[in-house]
Design an enzyme around this catalytic site. Structure first.
Site, PDB file in Angstrom:
ATOM      1  N   GLU A 271       1.226  11.187   0.417  1.00  0.00           N
ATOM      2  CA  GLU A 271       0.170  11.045   1.414  1.00  0.00           C
ATOM      3  C   GLU A 271      -0.811  12.221   1.356  1.00  0.00           C
ATOM      4  O   GLU A 271      -1.987  12.076   1.675  1.00  0.00           O
ATOM      5  CB  GLU A 271       0.814  10.944   2.810  1.00  0.00           C
ATOM      6  CG  GLU A 271       0.052  10.065   3.768  1.00  0.00           C
ATOM      7  CD  GLU A 271       0.890   9.660   4.975  1.00  0.00           C
ATOM      8  OE1 GLU A 271       1.498  10.541   5.613  1.00  0.00           O
ATOM      9  OE2 GLU A 271       0.932   8.458   5.292  1.00  0.00           O
ATOM     10  N   HIS A 292      22.986   7.311 -13.696  1.00  0.00           N
ATOM     11  CA  HIS A 292      23.427   5.980 -14.089  1.00  0.00           C
ATOM     12  C   HIS A 292      22.411   4.917 -13.682  1.00  0.00           C
ATOM     13  O   HIS A 292      22.753   3.746 -13.587  1.00  0.00           O
ATOM     14  CB  HIS A 292      24.790   5.679 -13.481  1.00  0.00           C
ATOM     15  CG  HIS A 292      25.864   6.580 -13.994  1.00  0.00           C
ATOM     16  ND1 HIS A 292      26.774   6.174 -14.938  1.00  0.00           N
ATOM     17  CD2 HIS A 292      26.156   7.866 -13.718  1.00  0.00           C
ATOM     18  CE1 HIS A 292      27.603   7.179 -15.213  1.00  0.00           C
ATOM     19  NE2 HIS A 292      27.247   8.222 -14.471  1.00  0.00           N
ATOM     20  N   LYS A 403      -3.908  -0.692   9.379  1.00  0.00           N
ATOM     21  CA  LYS A 403      -3.555  -0.563  10.800  1.00  0.00           C
ATOM     22  C   LYS A 403      -4.506  -1.379  11.665  1.00  0.00           C
ATOM     23  O   LYS A 403      -4.096  -2.111  12.559  1.00  0.00           O
ATOM     24  CB  LYS A 403      -3.632   0.911  11.231  1.00  0.00           C
ATOM     25  CG  LYS A 403      -2.510   1.791  10.724  1.00  0.00           C
ATOM     26  CD  LYS A 403      -2.657   3.182  11.356  1.00  0.00           C
ATOM     27  CE  LYS A 403      -1.726   4.182  10.692  1.00  0.00           C
ATOM     28  NZ  LYS A 403      -1.926   5.548  11.214  1.00  0.00           N
TER      29      LYS A 403
END
Lengths: 425, 425
Positions: A271, A292, A403
């Site tokens: 961000e 792994h 938003k």
């Protein structure tokens, strides 16, 4: 905190940075450090984050959370920077109460959390600077209702962290709730060492004074040369490698307790730096587990990565019982900690053998002081990288569109073509 | 499972793929499909994974786990592909027992797990094809000792999944432990729909038949054109975007229950495709949480990403109580589910508005059938991308160096300069 950049140097790795290039870069680091220090001196937006260890008053936090000190569980409604700092701390350090974070609005998951908790012994912490964050307020409303249904007076169990005004501030005033301030001029992702990051841990009995002392040690160690300052060494090398093709920074602590730290780092890095079509993409990894899973890619995939190890110097240990099999004889007389430390060394060596860059951040141990220093150091490193990239590390304009579109869609039932006229892009 | 590639097309996004380019690519998809079908017909290494839905016998799994059906907790010692399939399933679906995975050798964390569990009611599942995986065997030895210390006969509580020989197979024979086979010719990361992925879920009471039915539906839907096959559409678009600069694939399910699925996907994608200096780096994300962490980067950072959404069509829901604040009036009469779904739509739209590519994978719901189809579809997509890249999706040679170095270091006390002469690189 020590930072070993040896495996990120040209000659070892490609991409890698030549020592002479780092020496040239150091002039820019010095300049950026002066800018950062000036910002700190003026308590300027964002730069103020680096003053938190001295500005944050742990006693005020202790007083505010005192009415909730009996809690056996702490439920935080917060998202992004309003949750990740506290979550990192309670995941990494010993706690006397269980900490939970409602950082998503998945209905079944929220319901399960609330059903499982002993609400009469649960502290509810609501964190939103604006007091209007959709996810946090929705979850807070659902929690409040759950407390009421359970016959628990939520006003006796709730702590609010918000700005001076807004719906949460109004609510706190109306119901006389205990509150703590969100720090002025500090974006959420830089607020771990403020009440935003420390309130829930304090209720859980975490050593918040130790965290702040670690942060203060980090502040002490800032200096105008990457060769004298571990945090800037990390930032400068990350930047230099990004410029040389390391588009991805894989944060890979070798400690389960730091798994959430990698998430916190991912927000900080993404961000703060991801703007103007530049940045460095954080990848969240965990040693030894991701050997792994991700190591094949890190070692043999595109040469677009820096791997960052975080290595605790000491840890609690547990002996491995003697295996009664020849094929496992190498485990004889060893311990889980020795195995884990050896795997870190072997993984770093295996990346170097393949010419892939890595940096090793060493802590004495994962304790309050060490974690505080680590958090502070990564914040300082990130701010330095922002200066070097020439971006504003303290805003996040690209998330506003979504938003606003969410709010409009919930109001009108339709997703707008172009939400909010004011959002010029 | 449906795959919507509209927001990954040129014209919408950059990088993006032109429809005509996809039509040209479809000839290669057809060719790859023939190769895949031939591999399946011969049960060839790796390709055999796509036969698991028909080959796996759920009744044999049910019989093997029956002695452990009383367990209230299931503790799996396994790492990488020996853990992530089962962990994805028990995280996503309702379980009657709690599932835990020892997929790391962090000593304090392992000790905490063992201290917290009611060992007399705990089933222990040890999973390692070779029977020599250092982390898994070390953890198994520690678990066995913990059971003994607690006065619990571990031989009555243990199920073993391993190959025909090796230390775990020897142990199972010596103590007459129940065993299940690891599938022949199927790498761990492709074994979710085999006993490796299904045994622990079966002990937990998961609908493993439903998972296999979903996998079978995925197998049914394979076809020689990306325009007729959702899994290949996803793989082909991911490949085309990787070729056009999308070095990162951010897997972002909008369901908490699929958070582990994103980790599973990350292993599948990284370990299968990350070789020969190529591949596509998976990033693990979660909606809506990462809108407040990663979205700024995805929308405004480097144009090197594909975002993959996974959207359940239906979910359990919970109403949001009426907010008594004008600033929150848009939440009136809505629910957490509606908010979450709206955020997904808004986030996809916000990426498209910024010209960033995304693909939307839709499931009817997160249930056994839907999850089985999703896992199968992603495996098929990954195998297709391997064919298109021209890499062997079924090996992971780059991790051997570190494994061998770990063993040598534990044996001799020194990290070798160059472990194991046999490891020509």
């Amino acid at each position: 905190m020590r930072v070993d950049i040896g495996n990120a140097l040209a000659g070892v790795a490609s991409p890698g940075v030549a020592r002479e290039s780092l020496e040239r870069l150091d002039a820019r680091v010095a300049q950026a450090h002066r800018r950062i220090e000036a910002g700190r001196a003026d308590e300027e937006h964002g730069y103020a984050a680096l003053n938190l260890p001295e500005r944050t008053d742990p006693d005020a936090i202790r007083r505010a959370v005192d009415p909730l000190a009996d809690a056996s569980a702490v439920l935080t409604a917060g998202i992004g920077g309003s949750a990740l700092g506290a979550a990192t701390i309670t995941a990494a350090l010993p706690t006397g109460a269980d900490a939970y974070y409602l950082d998503n609005v998945d209905p079944a998951w929220v319901a399960d959390r609330l059903d499982d908790l002993p609400l009469s012994e649960t502290a509810l912490v609501a964190v939103s600077r604006s007091g209007t964050t959709a996810e946090t307020l929705a979850n807070f409303l659902v929690c409040r209702e759950a407390f009421e249904r359970a016959g628990v007076d939520w006003t006796e169990r709730t702590l609010v962290l918000t700005g001076d005004d807004g719906p949460l501030a109004d609510l706190a005033e109306r119901h006389d709730l205990p509150t703590l301030p969100v720090p002025e001029g500090v974006p959420g992702r830089f607020s771990a060492l403020s009440p935003v990051g420390l309130a829930a841990p304090a209720i859980c009995g975490v050593d918040i004074e130790g965290l702040l002392a670690g942060g203060a040690a980090g502040a002490e160690s800032l200096a105008g040369s990457l060769f004298d300052c571990p945090a800037y060494a990390y930032g400068a090398v990350s930047y230099a490698l990004a410029e040389r093709g390391a588009a991805v920074n894989a944060m890979m602590p070798y400690a389960e307790s730091l798994e959430t730290f990698a998430e916190w780092f991912a927000q900080l890095w993404a961000e703060s730096l991801g703007k103007d079509d530049i940045g460095q993409t954080p990848a969240r990894a965990l040693g030894a587990t991701d050997q792994h899973s991700q190591l094949q890619l890190y070692r043999a995939g595109p040469r677009d990565k820096l791997v960052t190890f975080v290595a605790p110097g000491e840890r609690e240990d547990r002996a491995i019982p003697d295996p009664d099999a020849e094929a496992l004889s190498y485990l004889s007389g060893t311990s889980l900690g020795e195995l884990l430390d050896t795997e870190l060394d072997a993984t770093a060596a295996s990346l170097a053998a393949a010419g892939r860059p890595s940096v090793r951040i060493e802590l004495d141990r994962v304790d309050a002081r060490g974690l505080g220093e680590l958090l502070y150091g990564m914040e300082a490193a990130c701010i330095l990288v922002g200066e070097l990239f020439g971006v504003d590390a303290f805003d996040q304009p690209a998330v506003e569109w979504g938003k606003e579109a969410t709010r409009e869609s919930l109001r009108t039932g339709d997703l707008p073509e172009r939400p909010g006229d004011e959002l010029a892009e």
